[in-house]
Design a protein around this motif. Structure first.
Motif, PDB file in Angstrom:
ATOM      1  N   ALA A 127       0.834  -1.216   0.000  1.00 45.66           N
ATOM      2  CA  ALA A 127       0.000   0.000   0.000  1.00 45.66           C
ATOM      3  C   ALA A 127       0.864   1.259   0.000  1.00 45.66           C
ATOM      4  O   ALA A 127       0.459   2.301  -0.492  1.00 45.66           O
ATOM      5  CB  ALA A 127      -0.937   0.007   1.210  1.00 45.66           C
ATOM      6  N   PHE A 128       2.078   1.142   0.527  1.00 51.84           N
ATOM      7  CA  PHE A 128       3.004   2.270   0.562  1.00 51.84           C
ATOM      8  C   PHE A 128       3.757   2.326  -0.767  1.00 51.84           C
ATOM      9  O   PHE A 128       4.184   1.302  -1.284  1.00 51.84           O
ATOM     10  CB  PHE A 128       4.001   2.110   1.712  1.00 51.84           C
ATOM     11  N   ASP A 129       3.891   3.525  -1.313  1.00 48.07           N
ATOM     12  CA  ASP A 129       4.655   3.691  -2.541  1.00 48.07           C
ATOM     13  C   ASP A 129       5.199   5.109  -2.588  1.00 48.07           C
ATOM     14  O   ASP A 129       5.073   5.856  -1.620  1.00 48.07           O
ATOM     15  CB  ASP A 129       3.812   3.349  -3.783  1.00 48.07           C
ATOM     16  N   ALA A 130       5.811   5.468  -3.704  1.00 50.60           N
ATOM     17  CA  ALA A 130       6.429   6.793  -3.822  1.00 50.60           C
ATOM     18  C   ALA A 130       5.413   7.911  -3.642  1.00 50.60           C
ATOM     19  O   ALA A 130       5.731   8.971  -3.100  1.00 50.60           O
ATOM     20  CB  ALA A 130       7.124   6.928  -5.175  1.00 50.60           C
ATOM     21  N   ASP A 131       4.177   7.685  -4.096  1.00 52.37           N
ATOM     22  CA  ASP A 131       3.139   8.703  -3.946  1.00 52.37           C
ATOM     23  C   ASP A 131       2.479   8.679  -2.573  1.00 52.37           C
ATOM     24  O   ASP A 131       1.776   9.614  -2.207  1.00 52.37           O
ATOM     25  CB  ASP A 131       2.061   8.523  -5.020  1.00 52.37           C
ATOM     26  N   HIS A 132       2.671   7.588  -1.845  1.00 54.69           N
ATOM     27  CA  HIS A 132       2.049   7.411  -0.526  1.00 54.69           C
ATOM     28  C   HIS A 132       3.070   6.847   0.465  1.00 54.69           C
ATOM     29  O   HIS A 132       2.927   5.714   0.932  1.00 54.69           O
ATOM     30  CB  HIS A 132       0.847   6.467  -0.625  1.00 54.69           C
ATOM     31  N   PRO A 133       4.110   7.620   0.810  1.00 58.98           N
ATOM     32  CA  PRO A 133       5.128   7.101   1.736  1.00 58.98           C
ATOM     33  C   PRO A 133       4.656   7.037   3.182  1.00 58.98           C
ATOM     34  O   PRO A 133       5.217   6.292   3.981  1.00 58.98           O
ATOM     35  CB  PRO A 133       6.280   8.087   1.578  1.00 58.98           C
ATOM     36  N   ALA A 134       3.627   7.798   3.513  1.00 60.33           N
ATOM     37  CA  ALA A 134       3.062   7.799   4.862  1.00 60.33           C
ATOM     38  C   ALA A 134       1.547   7.681   4.734  1.00 60.33           C
ATOM     39  O   ALA A 134       0.932   8.416   3.951  1.00 60.33           O
ATOM     40  CB  ALA A 134       3.433   9.078   5.605  1.00 60.33           C
ATOM     41  N   LEU A 135       0.968   6.751   5.482  1.00 60.69           N
ATOM     42  CA  LEU A 135      -0.472   6.508   5.400  1.00 60.69           C
ATOM     43  C   LEU A 135      -1.074   6.410   6.794  1.00 60.69           C
ATOM     44  O   LEU A 135      -0.423   5.943   7.729  1.00 60.69           O
ATOM     45  CB  LEU A 135      -0.750   5.191   4.661  1.00 60.69           C
ATOM     46  N   THR A 136      -2.323   6.820   6.903  1.00 51.84           N
ATOM     47  CA  THR A 136      -3.056   6.625   8.153  1.00 51.84           C
ATOM     48  C   THR A 136      -3.620   5.211   8.160  1.00 51.84           C
ATOM     49  O   THR A 136      -3.666   4.530   7.120  1.00 51.84           O
ATOM     50  CB  THR A 136      -4.223   7.619   8.282  1.00 51.84           C
ATOM     51  N   LEU A 137      -4.081   4.780   9.306  1.00 53.28           N
ATOM     52  CA  LEU A 137      -4.713   3.472   9.434  1.00 53.28           C
ATOM     53  C   LEU A 137      -5.891   3.355   8.476  1.00 53.28           C
ATOM     54  O   LEU A 137      -6.043   2.348   7.766  1.00 53.28           O
ATOM     55  CB  LEU A 137      -5.178   3.268  10.887  1.00 53.28           C
ATOM     56  N   SER A 138      -6.722   4.384   8.399  1.00 55.97           N
ATOM     57  CA  SER A 138      -7.893   4.364   7.511  1.00 55.97           C
ATOM     58  C   SER A 138      -7.490   4.246   6.052  1.00 55.97           C
ATOM     59  O   SER A 138      -8.125   3.536   5.267  1.00 55.97           O
ATOM     60  CB  SER A 138      -8.738   5.625   7.707  1.00 55.97           C
ATOM     61  N   GLU A 139      -6.422   4.938   5.662  1.00 54.27           N
ATOM     62  CA  GLU A 139      -5.964   4.867   4.274  1.00 54.27           C
ATOM     63  C   GLU A 139      -5.455   3.471   3.922  1.00 54.27           C
ATOM     64  O   GLU A 139      -5.726   2.952   2.836  1.00 54.27           O
ATOM     65  CB  GLU A 139      -4.871   5.913   4.024  1.00 54.27           C
ATOM     66  N   VAL A 140      -4.745   2.841   4.841  1.00 52.75           N
ATOM     67  CA  VAL A 140      -4.267   1.474   4.609  1.00 52.75           C
ATOM     68  C   VAL A 140      -5.457   0.533   4.496  1.00 52.75           C
ATOM     69  O   VAL A 140      -5.526  -0.297   3.584  1.00 52.75           O
ATOM     70  CB  VAL A 140      -3.303   1.017   5.721  1.00 52.75           C
ATOM     71  N   ALA A 141      -6.411   0.658   5.404  1.00 56.62           N
ATOM     72  CA  ALA A 141      -7.591  -0.213   5.380  1.00 56.62           C
ATOM     73  C   ALA A 141      -8.336  -0.063   4.060  1.00 56.62           C
ATOM     74  O   ALA A 141      -8.698  -1.068   3.425  1.00 56.62           O
ATOM     75  CB  ALA A 141      -8.506   0.121   6.555  1.00 56.62           C
ATOM     76  N   ARG A 142      -8.522   1.150   3.625  1.00 58.85           N
ATOM     77  CA  ARG A 142      -9.250   1.405   2.369  1.00 58.85           C
ATOM     78  C   ARG A 142      -8.474   0.852   1.173  1.00 58.85           C
ATOM     79  O   ARG A 142      -9.020   0.177   0.308  1.00 58.85           O
ATOM     80  CB  ARG A 142      -9.504   2.906   2.218  1.00 58.85           C
ATOM     81  N   SER A 143      -7.181   1.120   1.128  1.00 56.13           N
ATOM     82  CA  SER A 143      -6.341   0.679   0.021  1.00 56.13           C
ATOM     83  C   SER A 143      -6.296  -0.847  -0.097  1.00 56.13           C
ATOM     84  O   SER A 143      -6.263  -1.386  -1.203  1.00 56.13           O
ATOM     85  CB  SER A 143      -4.919   1.221   0.206  1.00 56.13           C
ATOM     86  N   CYS A 144      -6.303  -1.529   1.028  1.00 61.27           N
ATOM     87  CA  CYS A 144      -6.175  -2.996   1.041  1.00 61.27           C
ATOM     88  C   CYS A 144      -7.516  -3.711   1.161  1.00 61.27           C
ATOM     89  O   CYS A 144      -7.550  -4.946   1.232  1.00 61.27           O
ATOM     90  CB  CYS A 144      -5.276  -3.424   2.196  1.00 61.27           C
ATOM     91  N   GLU A 145      -8.588  -2.925   1.220  1.00 61.75           N
ATOM     92  CA  GLU A 145      -9.933  -3.491   1.386  1.00 61.75           C
ATOM     93  C   GLU A 145     -10.008  -4.372   2.632  1.00 61.75           C
ATOM     94  O   GLU A 145     -10.491  -5.506   2.602  1.00 61.75           O
ATOM     95  CB  GLU A 145     -10.365  -4.255   0.135  1.00 61.75           C
ATOM     96  N   LEU A 146      -9.513  -3.802   3.745  1.00 56.68           N
ATOM     97  CA  LEU A 146      -9.539  -4.471   5.045  1.00 56.68           C
ATOM     98  C   LEU A 146     -10.380  -3.649   6.000  1.00 56.68           C
ATOM     99  O   LEU A 146     -10.577  -2.444   5.799  1.00 56.68           O
ATOM    100  CB  LEU A 146      -8.120  -4.569   5.625  1.00 56.68           C
ATOM    101  N   THR A 147     -10.838  -4.281   7.066  1.00 58.11           N
ATOM    102  CA  THR A 147     -11.474  -3.499   8.128  1.00 58.11           C
ATOM    103  C   THR A 147     -10.383  -2.707   8.829  1.00 58.11           C
ATOM    104  O   THR A 147      -9.190  -3.059   8.754  1.00 58.11           O
ATOM    105  CB  THR A 147     -12.176  -4.418   9.149  1.00 58.11           C
ATOM    106  N   ARG A 148     -10.772  -1.659   9.519  1.00 58.72           N
ATOM    107  CA  ARG A 148      -9.782  -0.881  10.280  1.00 58.72           C
ATOM    108  C   ARG A 148      -9.106  -1.754  11.330  1.00 58.72           C
ATOM    109  O   ARG A 148      -7.906  -1.649  11.552  1.00 58.72           O
ATOM    110  CB  ARG A 148     -10.444   0.330  10.945  1.00 58.72           C
ATOM    111  N   ALA A 149      -9.851  -2.636  11.954  1.00 59.24           N
ATOM    112  CA  ALA A 149      -9.288  -3.517  12.985  1.00 59.24           C
ATOM    113  C   ALA A 149      -8.223  -4.443  12.390  1.00 59.24           C
ATOM    114  O   ALA A 149      -7.153  -4.629  12.976  1.00 59.24           O
ATOM    115  CB  ALA A 149     -10.389  -4.320  13.653  1.00 59.24           C
ATOM    116  N   ALA A 150      -8.513  -5.015  11.242  1.00 59.24           N
ATOM    117  CA  ALA A 150      -7.543  -5.914  10.598  1.00 59.24           C
ATOM    118  C   ALA A 150      -6.306  -5.136  10.156  1.00 59.24           C
ATOM    119  O   ALA A 150      -5.170  -5.575  10.383  1.00 59.24           O
ATOM    120  CB  ALA A 150      -8.178  -6.632   9.418  1.00 59.24           C
ATOM    121  N   ALA A 151      -6.526  -3.974   9.541  1.00 61.29           N
ATOM    122  CA  ALA A 151      -5.392  -3.158   9.103  1.00 61.29           C
ATOM    123  C   ALA A 151      -4.526  -2.768  10.299  1.00 61.29           C
ATOM    124  O   ALA A 151      -3.292  -2.801  10.216  1.00 61.29           O
ATOM    125  CB  ALA A 151      -5.894  -1.911   8.378  1.00 61.29           C
TER     126      ALA A 151
END
Length: 173
Positions: free
Chosen positions: A23-47
């Motif tokens: 989920a992390f890349d050159a355009d997204h070097p820092a992500l919030t928990l919500s952004e990771v969950a959304r990007s990976c199609e996971l629940t916030r708890a799982a992320a």
């Protein structure tokens, strides 16, 4: 790939953990928990569990709000990259470039005041220059050497030019 066609040995949670890293890349070097969950199609708890596990293992750092990969993730690809030499890694890119521009393409490094060819893909022509891997030329007389010098600190380039033999290597027409 749908779960129905996965092999019996497939570990879905491992797939999800790798998705979190990707989920992390050159355009997204820092992500919030919500952004990771959304990007990976996971629940916030799982992320959150994946991110905190990666943090415990040293692959992710967090300031409490943002998560960032650490250099430790480089270990994941090191064994693969270590098996290849620089010329092996460069060759497919050089071949593609030669196919596009129909000109020879080379990878060179600066060694002292010279450039050294470490990979080369010639173009297919009746007459070509006989430049092979290991060929050395003074950096200041070649186009690739001039590109390398243009990106060096100014003092280094000026010092190289001050000690260079500026005698022409070719005759004027």
């Amino acid at each position: 790939m749908p779960d129905a066609v996965r092999a019996p040995h497939f570990v879905r949670s491992f797939e999800r953990g790798l998705a979190v890293i990707r989920a992390f890349d050159a355009d997204h070097p820092a992500l919030t928990l919500s952004e990771v969950a959304r990007s990976c199609e996971l629940t916030r708890a799982a992320a959150r569990r994946f991110l905190l596990t990666l943090a415990d293992l040293g692959y992710v750092h967090t300031d409490g709000r943002l998560f960032r990969l650490t250099p430790r993730v480089l270990e994941l690809g090191y064994a693969y990259l270590a098996a290849f030499t620089l010329p092996q890694l460069a060759e497919p890119h050089l071949e593609r470039l030669v196919g596009q521009v129909r000109e020879s393409s080379s990878l060179c490094v600066l060694d002292g005041d010279d450039i050294v060819y470490v990979a080369r893909v010639p173009t297919r022509r009746i007459m070509t220059a006989s430049i092979t891997v290991g060929t050395r030329f003074p950096a200041h007389v070649t186009s690739v050497g001039r590109v390398i010098l243009a990106h060096r600190p100014r003092q280094e380039t000026e010092a190289l030019l001050a000690r260079a033999d500026l005698t022409p290597l070719t005759r004027a027409p």
